[in-house]
Design a protein around this motif. Structure first.
Motif, PDB file in Angstrom:
ATOM      1  N   HIS A 137      46.489  19.175  12.566  1.00 46.27           N
ATOM      2  CA  HIS A 137      45.150  19.249  13.161  1.00 46.27           C
ATOM      3  C   HIS A 137      44.282  20.250  12.396  1.00 46.27           C
ATOM      4  O   HIS A 137      43.103  20.000  12.153  1.00 46.27           O
ATOM      5  N   ALA A 140      43.199  18.670   9.167  1.00 44.30           N
ATOM      6  CA  ALA A 140      42.131  17.692   9.414  1.00 44.30           C
ATOM      7  C   ALA A 140      40.803  18.402   9.670  1.00 44.30           C
ATOM      8  O   ALA A 140      39.748  17.963   9.189  1.00 44.30           O
ATOM      9  N   LYS A 141      40.868  19.499  10.403  1.00 35.40           N
ATOM     10  CA  LYS A 141      39.632  20.259  10.674  1.00 35.40           C
ATOM     11  C   LYS A 141      39.048  20.799   9.366  1.00 35.40           C
ATOM     12  O   LYS A 141      37.831  20.787   9.166  1.00 35.40           O
ATOM     13  N   LEU A 144      37.332  18.016   7.456  1.00 38.89           N
ATOM     14  CA  LEU A 144      36.019  17.701   8.035  1.00 38.89           C
ATOM     15  C   LEU A 144      35.013  18.821   7.743  1.00 38.89           C
ATOM     16  O   LEU A 144      33.838  18.545   7.452  1.00 38.89           O
ATOM     17  N   LYS A 148      31.503  18.455   5.877  1.00 42.38           N
ATOM     18  CA  LYS A 148      30.271  18.865   6.559  1.00 42.38           C
ATOM     19  C   LYS A 148      29.380  19.661   5.599  1.00 42.38           C
ATOM     20  O   LYS A 148      28.150  19.489   5.567  1.00 42.38           O
ATOM     21  N   PHE A 172      33.613   8.806  10.600  1.00 40.52           N
ATOM     22  CA  PHE A 172      33.089   9.992  11.297  1.00 40.52           C
ATOM     23  C   PHE A 172      32.253  10.820  10.320  1.00 40.52           C
ATOM     24  O   PHE A 172      31.128  11.228  10.630  1.00 40.52           O
ATOM     25  N   PHE A 176      28.125  11.482  10.660  1.00 43.33           N
ATOM     26  CA  PHE A 176      27.531  12.788  10.930  1.00 43.33           C
ATOM     27  C   PHE A 176      27.096  13.553   9.687  1.00 43.33           C
ATOM     28  O   PHE A 176      26.205  14.402   9.762  1.00 43.33           O
ATOM     29  N   TYR A 177      27.732  13.285   8.538  1.00 42.09           N
ATOM     30  CA  TYR A 177      27.475  14.163   7.392  1.00 42.09           C
ATOM     31  C   TYR A 177      26.656  13.529   6.271  1.00 42.09           C
ATOM     32  O   TYR A 177      25.927  14.223   5.585  1.00 42.09           O
TER      33      TYR A 177
ATOM     34  N   THR B  23      42.326  18.054  17.090  1.00 40.94           N
ATOM     35  CA  THR B  23      41.244  17.219  16.587  1.00 40.94           C
ATOM     36  C   THR B  23      41.702  15.754  16.604  1.00 40.94           C
ATOM     37  O   THR B  23      42.837  15.475  16.973  1.00 40.94           O
ATOM     38  N   PHE B  24      40.830  14.862  16.205  1.00 39.87           N
ATOM     39  CA  PHE B  24      41.187  13.444  16.232  1.00 39.87           C
ATOM     40  C   PHE B  24      42.222  13.144  15.144  1.00 39.87           C
ATOM     41  O   PHE B  24      42.172  13.710  14.059  1.00 39.87           O
ATOM     42  N   ASN B  69      27.642  15.548  19.252  1.00 37.90           N
ATOM     43  CA  ASN B  69      27.487  15.450  17.800  1.00 37.90           C
ATOM     44  C   ASN B  69      28.843  15.511  17.097  1.00 37.90           C
ATOM     45  O   ASN B  69      29.750  14.839  17.512  1.00 37.90           O
ATOM     46  N   ASP B  70      29.004  16.347  16.077  1.00 38.25           N
ATOM     47  CA  ASP B  70      30.277  16.399  15.351  1.00 38.25           C
ATOM     48  C   ASP B  70      31.164  17.543  15.844  1.00 38.25           C
ATOM     49  O   ASP B  70      32.154  17.871  15.196  1.00 38.25           O
ATOM     50  N   VAL B  72      33.902  18.645  17.442  1.00 33.93           N
ATOM     51  CA  VAL B  72      35.123  17.998  17.924  1.00 33.93           C
ATOM     52  C   VAL B  72      35.662  18.680  19.184  1.00 33.93           C
ATOM     53  O   VAL B  72      36.148  18.013  20.110  1.00 33.93           O
ATOM     54  N   TYR B  75      34.551  17.229  22.460  1.00 31.98           N
ATOM     55  CA  TYR B  75      35.186  15.973  22.875  1.00 31.98           C
ATOM     56  C   TYR B  75      36.521  16.275  23.573  1.00 31.98           C
ATOM     57  O   TYR B  75      36.883  15.639  24.555  1.00 31.98           O
TER      58      TYR B  75
END
Lengths: 240, 240
Positions: A137, A140-141, A144, A148, A172, A176-177, B23-24, B69-70, B72, B75
């Motif tokens: 996780h 992944a963050k 992203l 961003k 995604f 958003f980006y 996160t997703f 928005n983004d 995470v 959510y």
């Protein structure tokens, strides 16, 4: 009632000498006897007990009817298919234990111990599994977070993203980006989607570097490959 | 009741609070790009949209990104709050059936802290499972609670909405006729009219079954499709 991973551990003990399927029958038999015994004793909630049993059977039956292969492939991480049956099972066991709870202090203590053990064993398992997966996780963050910051620089480009955020993680990032960027995951066989006419300067390939915890653009060999292919194609065209 | 609410919030927080740092993962991002009003395949009418198995998930992602928005973590906070709500309503569901605090508390312990049944659903970053399924349970539990409060029309309406929002609601169907039947069995009058209360739930489910069989193919034309609502219940993954 036994948490599934614990059940797996039990079946692996040499003294058990049985697999899960063989154990299913004695468990079902024991449950049936418990139902009969408590149904006779538990006058007040016997209909609720029956509702729970039938709710359990219908939800498990629906699972088995709809997705038999999934249902019987419940692996170490449990299964989402048990979510609804777990509601019925929770009600069922709670009613059974309540009937015991009314009796002597020893029984009360036992029920409290069982509930405490259930809470502790499941919660510790949930925590340890989540801690095990947390690095994914975090990665992944970080991916992203990188997009961003940098995605605005990728106007009209094709960006190949690490698999960890998957196919839809690319969507995604695009949403958003940078809507003008096409994000493709590594696993999507992205090379096959690029023809020799694709402008190589528009291709960016990112891999995740665990050491520096950031993304590295490593598309040079792929861009060169496209260039080589373009050169060969031009040479072939000219030779005709 | 207030104390019980605190117990449920604490229990859920104790077991599942680590979700907030997740996160997703994988298909977890799917609905960002496949909402009710937007689908890359395009061309769906409102009616066709409502006949999908995952209407709630799609609608949710038409609105949540407008606010979150983004970010995470928002959510996942939303997921966490809905899970607390579902657990609270599950407590109320058991309470309505038994009117017994101990049974309700034991049920909630067995249900909330259940690794095998809930880990995959809640804690792997597979947000789609939450969006397709768990989000339906507040409506389903409320539907049952209103049935016990003798507001049949409200109960049936809530069940219908839940069924339209997600065909996974079918899993909860059994509870309604079972409860009505056992209530009838325990009543002194044995009124046939009381038994008839099961009909709206069964008829509405059957209607959905029939309508859904008249679904669409990939060219978005209404054609006969052998896939029924039953199989759609578990087609929880996006179709390839």
């Amino acid at each position: 009632m036994i948490p599934y991973p614990l059940l797996i551990k039990i079946t692996k003990q040499p003294w058990v000498r049985a697999d899960l399927v063989k154990l299913a029958w004695p468990r079902a038999g024991f449950t049936l006897l418990a139902i009969i015994y408590f149904f006779k004793r538990q006058l007040k909630y016997r209909y609720t007990l029956l509702i729970m049993v039938l709710f359990l059977i219908t939800s498990l039956g629906l699972n088995a009817y709809i997705r038999p292969t999934q249902v019987f492939r419940i692996h170490g991480e449990g299964s989402r298919y048990l979510y609804v049956p777990a509601m019925a099972a929770a009600g069922f066991w709670a009613i059974l234990f309540e009937s015991v709870f009314e009796k002597r202090w020893l029984a009360k203590t036992l029920v409290v111990l069982i509930a405490g053990w259930w809470l502790w064993s499941n919660t510790s398992l949930i925590w340890s599994k989540m801690a095990e997966n947390q690095p994914q996780h975090e990665t992944a963050k970080q991916i992203l977070a990188y997009f961003k910051i940098h995605a605005p620089e990728f106007d009209n480009k094709l960006v190949v993203v690490p698999n960890l955020i998957g196919y839809h993680g690319g969507d995604f990032s695009q949403k958003f980006y940078n809507p003008s960027t096409t994000f493709l995951p590594m696993a999507a066989e992205w090379e096959k989607k690029i023809t020799y006419t694709f402008p190589p300067e528009k291709l960016l390939v990112f891999t995740y570097d665990a050491a520096t915890k950031t993304l590295i653009e490593s598309g040079a060999p792929f861009r060169q490959m496209i260039l080589d292919e373009q050169t060969i194609t031009e040479e072939v065209k000219q030779s005709f | 009741m207030k104390n019980n609410k605190i117990i449920i919030v604490l229990l859920t927080a104790l077991t599942w609070h680590k979700i907030l740092w997740q996160t997703f993962m994988g298909e977890g991002y799917y609905y960002f790009n496949h909402t009710f009003f937007y689908d890359p395949q395009g061309g769906f009418t409102i009616i066709q949209g409502l006949l999908r198995y995952d209407t709630a998930a799609r609608l949710m992602f038409d609105f949540l990104p407008l606010f979150f928005n983004d970010r995470v973590w928002l959510y996942f906070l939303f997921l966490f709050l809905v899970v607390i709500l579902v657990n609270w309503l599950f407590y109320r569901f058991i309470w309505q059936l038994t009117k017994n605090r101990l049974i309700s508390i034991l049920s909630i312990i067995f249900f909330v802290a259940n690794y095998s049944a809930s880990y995959e659903m809640l804690a792997r970053g597979d947000y789609q499972f939450f969006a397709q399924r768990i989000i339906l349970f507040p409506l389903l539990f409320l539907s049952f609670i209103w049935l016990t409060k003798k507001h049949l029309w409200l109960s049936v309406s809530l069940y219908t909405v839940a069924l339209i929002l997600g065909q996974f609601s079918l899993y909860f169907l059994a509870v309604f006729p079972l409860y009505i039947f056992f209530q009838w069995l325990q009543s002194k009058q044995h009124s046939f009219l009381q038994l008839l209360q099961t009909l709206p739930y069964l008829v509405i489910t059957a209607l959905m079954f029939l309508i859904d069989n008249q679904t669409y193919n990939q060219n978005f034309e209404m054609v006969w499709n052998p896939e029924s609502i039953v199989s759609n219940v578990v087609y929880q993954f996006p179709r390839q």
